[in-house]
Design an enzyme around this catalytic site. Sequence first.
Site, short mmCIF file in Angstrom:
data_model
loop_
_atom_site.label_atom_id
_atom_site.label_comp_id
_atom_site.label_asym_id
_atom_site.label_seq_id
_atom_site.Cartn_x
_atom_site.Cartn_y
_atom_site.Cartn_z
N ASP A 1 57.83 23.54 0.50
CA ASP A 1 57.95 22.97 1.21
C ASP A 1 56.93 23.91 2.38
O ASP A 1 56.75 23.82 2.95
CB ASP A 1 59.37 22.93 2.21
CG ASP A 1 59.95 24.53 2.20
OD1 ASP A 1 59.06 25.70 1.35
OD2 ASP A 1 60.72 24.84 2.84
N HIS B 1 60.15 19.33 6.21
CA HIS B 1 62.01 19.26 5.09
C HIS B 1 61.63 20.65 4.29
O HIS B 1 61.33 21.16 3.05
CB HIS B 1 62.35 18.08 4.65
CG HIS B 1 62.24 16.79 5.57
ND1 HIS B 1 62.35 15.79 5.27
CD2 HIS B 1 62.65 17.00 6.39
CE1 HIS B 1 62.32 15.43 6.31
NE2 HIS B 1 62.88 15.82 6.65
N VAL C 1 56.59 27.41 2.18
CA VAL C 1 57.05 28.34 3.35
C VAL C 1 57.40 29.37 2.05
O VAL C 1 58.39 29.19 1.33
CB VAL C 1 58.84 28.10 3.99
CG1 VAL C 1 58.92 29.10 4.85
CG2 VAL C 1 58.10 26.89 5.05
N LEU D 1 66.75 8.69 12.90
CA LEU D 1 67.38 9.12 14.15
C LEU D 1 66.04 9.73 15.02
O LEU D 1 66.58 10.61 16.22
CB LEU D 1 68.02 10.76 13.64
CG LEU D 1 69.73 10.11 12.32
CD1 LEU D 1 70.59 10.86 12.72
CD2 LEU D 1 71.10 8.68 13.75
N GLY D 2 65.31 9.83 14.11
CA GLY D 2 64.03 10.29 14.67
C GLY D 2 62.56 11.03 13.38
O GLY D 2 63.03 10.47 13.18
N HIS E 1 64.51 19.70 15.14
CA HIS E 1 64.13 19.06 13.12
C HIS E 1 63.54 18.98 14.02
O HIS E 1 61.68 19.36 12.36
CB HIS E 1 65.34 18.13 13.07
CG HIS E 1 65.32 18.38 11.57
ND1 HIS E 1 65.61 18.63 10.18
CD2 HIS E 1 64.31 16.45 10.84
CE1 HIS E 1 64.56 17.64 9.48
NE2 HIS E 1 64.01 16.62 9.89
N GLU E 2 62.71 17.89 14.55
CA GLU E 2 61.38 16.57 15.13
C GLU E 2 60.78 17.78 15.22
O GLU E 2 59.46 17.67 14.87
CB GLU E 2 62.08 15.93 15.44
CG GLU E 2 63.12 14.57 15.28
CD GLU E 2 62.29 14.15 13.53
OE1 GLU E 2 61.39 14.33 12.70
OE2 GLU E 2 63.44 13.59 12.69
ZN LIG Z 1 62.57 15.45 9.05
#
Ligand SMILES: [Zn+2]
Length: 435
Positions: free
Chosen positions: A274, A255, A276, A184-185, A245-246
């Site tokens: 991730d 992610h 974080v 999707l990207g 998201h991208e």
């Molecule tokens: Zn992603």
Amino acid sequence: MIRVLLMLLVCFTFTYGQAQNLPAAPKGCGYDHYVHTLEQQYPGFKAQADQLLQDVKKRPQLAKDLEIYRIPVVVHIVYKEESQNIPEDQIKDVIDVLNEDFRRKNADAELIREDFLDVVGDPFIEFELAAVERVETQATFELDLLGGSLPDNVKQTAEGGSDAWDTQKYLNIWVCNIEGGSLLGYAYPPADLAHWPDGANAPSPELDGVVIHQEVFRRTGTHTASGLLGMDEVTIPVRGRTITHEVGHYLGLRHIWGDGLLSILGIPDCDADDGVVDTPQQGVSSQFACDAEQNTCEEGETDKLDMFENFMDYAREDCLNSFTKGQIAIMRSVLENERSGLIDQVSNTIAIVDDQDFHVYPNPAKGQLFIESSLQENTPYQVRLVDTQGRMVKAPALGRPADRQTVNVSGLPAGLYGLVILQGDKQYFQKVVIR
Ligand SMILES: [Zn+2]
């Protein structure tokens, strides 16, 4: 960049006569009188009050946290059929989605579950459409899973795509038909971030940016794809969140499930992270669902459910609504360092709101603080209360000039605070005493 400018209300200018004399009758707010009383009780209080403004001015981190970073965007529409030649209105609509999601102005932000209320925030990042490039092509753009190559030919005029604008200064977004259906990207993070593996960044500077499948470059509708996460065929709602998201990846985010090797097979991998601090430990994506029970990793006493609301999860797009403060810190750091060229050339100026525009009372306050605005336009504004250390102690929901905004200050230690009001690109500051 021009940094934050701060000012005081005339009401809070300290006008002292002889130390023994009472000041003249308080003008309007009673603040002078109160400060004078405090000065009698606690010699040195006035000096401390004056110091607050100086401190706030000198605290670049506070100023930075409140500064809106604006990123100029170039959208490349690379199309084979006229139906893929996305109209200007739709492009602007997607930029609006970015501006909502990266300012926590998205209407669904309030759907965040209570467990996560403390960790989510406003990234203070905005996007300006600088240009649209349109290229008609016969080239195909395909993910080669076996060869491990991405359709970066969309970024090169010589390969049937569209050359990037200076990737140091612009966020380039290429929109095309990505063949195969399962992609999707994608976006490259900046180089040398500690929480990314080596070599995750763009193979060369002119290939840096974001690529989006034209089917999901819109705010509404659904998209049917095959091959997503190995699923045969799945129909997903589209809310423009693929781009959010991208851009998150482009600004350094991984992610939320940490991309562990096992997670590719749908098996929770709780060792992967991730990078974080305030996202829950999550072992696998939400698999385009929003399962309120999903809890892939036990974290003992601090255990939290998986966070399908997080823009960096793969949940249904109509469940995604938030970034965490830890993620925001990474994105803002990337804009201040690795990708600083993006925000250097546009004005991040914060202007001063006229001192007649906001009335803050009572001051000193106890329990509650009220804010009223005399502005004609009804643009929402944000309120931040900071202590003398420059720490944000209150950040209530957006207010609107037509309404009286109430800030609950009960429970805060008595003392001196700074009240910052942000409206669009304007900023207003004044001192407040809490009793
Ligand atoms: Zn992603």
